[in-house]
Design a protein around this motif. Sequence first.
Motif, short mmCIF file in Angstrom:
data_model
loop_
_atom_site.label_atom_id
_atom_site.label_comp_id
_atom_site.label_asym_id
_atom_site.label_seq_id
_atom_site.Cartn_x
_atom_site.Cartn_y
_atom_site.Cartn_z
N LYS A 1 0.83 -1.26 0.13
CA LYS A 1 0.11 -0.08 -0.09
C LYS A 1 0.84 1.26 -0.07
N ASP A 2 0.36 2.09 -0.73
CA ASP A 2 1.36 3.32 -1.06
C ASP A 2 1.35 4.16 0.58
N ASP B 1 -4.22 6.41 6.95
CA ASP B 1 -5.26 5.70 7.82
C ASP B 1 -4.76 4.38 7.79
N TYR B 2 -4.13 3.80 7.04
CA TYR B 2 -3.62 2.27 7.15
C TYR B 2 -2.41 2.13 7.88
N TYR B 3 -1.54 2.69 7.60
CA TYR B 3 -0.09 2.86 8.32
C TYR B 3 -0.15 3.42 9.71
N LYS B 4 -1.41 4.23 9.89
CA LYS B 4 -1.24 4.80 11.35
C LYS B 4 -1.26 3.60 12.29
N GLN B 5 -2.17 2.53 11.77
CA GLN B 5 -2.62 1.74 12.98
C GLN B 5 -1.56 0.33 12.85
N ASN B 6 -1.24 0.05 11.51
CA ASN B 6 -0.38 -1.11 11.16
C ASN B 6 1.16 -0.89 11.65
N ALA B 7 1.60 0.38 11.29
CA ALA B 7 3.08 0.62 11.24
C ALA B 7 3.25 0.76 13.06
N LYS B 8 2.18 1.37 13.63
CA LYS B 8 2.17 1.65 15.31
C LYS B 8 2.16 0.25 15.82
N ASN B 9 1.31 -0.84 15.44
CA ASN B 9 1.34 -2.05 16.07
C ASN B 9 2.58 -2.75 15.75
N ALA B 10 3.26 -2.58 14.55
CA ALA B 10 4.66 -3.12 14.45
C ALA B 10 5.76 -2.47 15.27
N LEU B 11 5.74 -1.11 15.42
CA LEU B 11 6.67 -0.49 16.35
C LEU B 11 6.79 -1.12 17.84
N ASN B 12 5.22 -1.00 18.15
CA ASN B 12 4.87 -1.60 19.69
C ASN B 12 5.72 -2.82 19.84
N GLN B 13 5.64 -3.77 18.71
CA GLN B 13 6.24 -5.24 18.96
C GLN B 13 7.75 -5.27 18.83
N VAL B 14 8.29 -4.16 18.36
CA VAL B 14 9.54 -4.36 18.23
C VAL B 14 10.66 -3.49 19.01
N ALA C 1 12.78 7.98 -5.08
CA ALA C 1 13.21 6.48 -5.31
C ALA C 1 12.07 5.43 -5.74
N PRO C 2 12.42 4.54 -6.51
CA PRO C 2 11.40 3.80 -6.94
C PRO C 2 10.74 2.94 -5.76
N VAL C 3 9.40 2.55 -6.00
CA VAL C 3 8.96 1.88 -4.93
C VAL C 3 8.45 0.50 -4.91
N LYS D 1 12.46 -0.05 -3.75
CA LYS D 1 12.44 -0.42 -2.26
C LYS D 1 11.03 -0.75 -1.57
N GLY D 2 11.18 -1.05 -0.59
CA GLY D 2 9.91 -1.30 0.12
C GLY D 2 9.24 -0.12 0.79
N TYR D 3 8.55 -0.38 1.70
CA TYR D 3 7.87 0.91 2.50
C TYR D 3 8.34 0.62 4.03
N VAL D 4 9.60 0.06 4.41
CA VAL D 4 9.87 -0.14 5.68
C VAL D 4 10.26 0.91 6.37
N SER D 5 11.18 1.94 5.57
CA SER D 5 11.51 3.35 6.09
C SER D 5 10.21 4.15 6.37
N GLU D 6 9.32 4.29 5.26
CA GLU D 6 8.23 4.89 5.66
C GLU D 6 7.42 4.56 6.80
N SER D 7 6.99 3.12 6.88
CA SER D 7 6.38 2.54 7.92
C SER D 7 7.02 3.07 9.31
N SER D 8 8.52 2.98 9.33
CA SER D 8 9.02 3.29 10.62
C SER D 8 8.76 4.90 10.95
N LEU D 9 8.71 5.53 10.09
CA LEU D 9 8.48 7.11 10.08
C LEU D 9 6.99 7.23 10.69
N LEU D 10 5.98 6.63 9.70
CA LEU D 10 4.67 7.12 10.09
C LEU D 10 4.35 6.31 11.42
N GLY D 11 4.80 5.09 11.70
CA GLY D 11 4.51 4.37 12.81
C GLY D 11 4.81 5.28 14.12
#
Length: 210
Positions: free
Chosen positions: A23-24, A30-43, A85-87, A94-104
Amino acid sequence: VMEYTLDPEVSVTFNKIMGTETKDAYKEWDYYKQNAKNALNQVLPEDLKQIIQSMRTNNYPTALIIHNMPIDTQIPVTPENGVRAPVPGQSNGKGYVSESSLLGLCSLLDAHPDFDENEKDGTYINQIIPRDDEKSRRVASSNGSEVPFYAHTENIYSVPPLKFFSLLCLRGDPKVATSMIFLDNILEFIKNDSRYDASMKEKIVEEMYR
């Protein structure tokens, strides 16, 4: 200013959780707000989460530098002239890991990413990318330029003013630095000036946050 260094394994684990996202991240807050937050909470370690919570509720620390924040395991060649950069789905993307980290992190701070529909294609994340054109040699810009970008407040027209500014470096140049100037230090400097008038304080604070 507080500094915190994460174990590199945190990024490895975060990549396993968020590395397959397609997902972009530049549009789907709205998607990353919850999913990236949950992932950071785990790690993230509990003590770091407590520091982030303190920033959210008590404004302390004023600035937090996190070393080894999760980023993509594969990062393409640094793009040129402001082109993102290419997505995922694109050649050498690249993936969206960096972006997920920032949004999380934004979500953990209970902060909604600010964006201007007239800048950076109206995306939630503004990438600062090297440029090599005539304008970049003459005009300071957050888009990337060779001209020093001196002290400024971010999106001063925002109401209410922005509470947090988040910056994640994917590939840094040691010759390039990000400086922070704290309002308390500015006021202290002015107060030590013999020309300082105590009545100026309210006006200075107002101007800084306009």
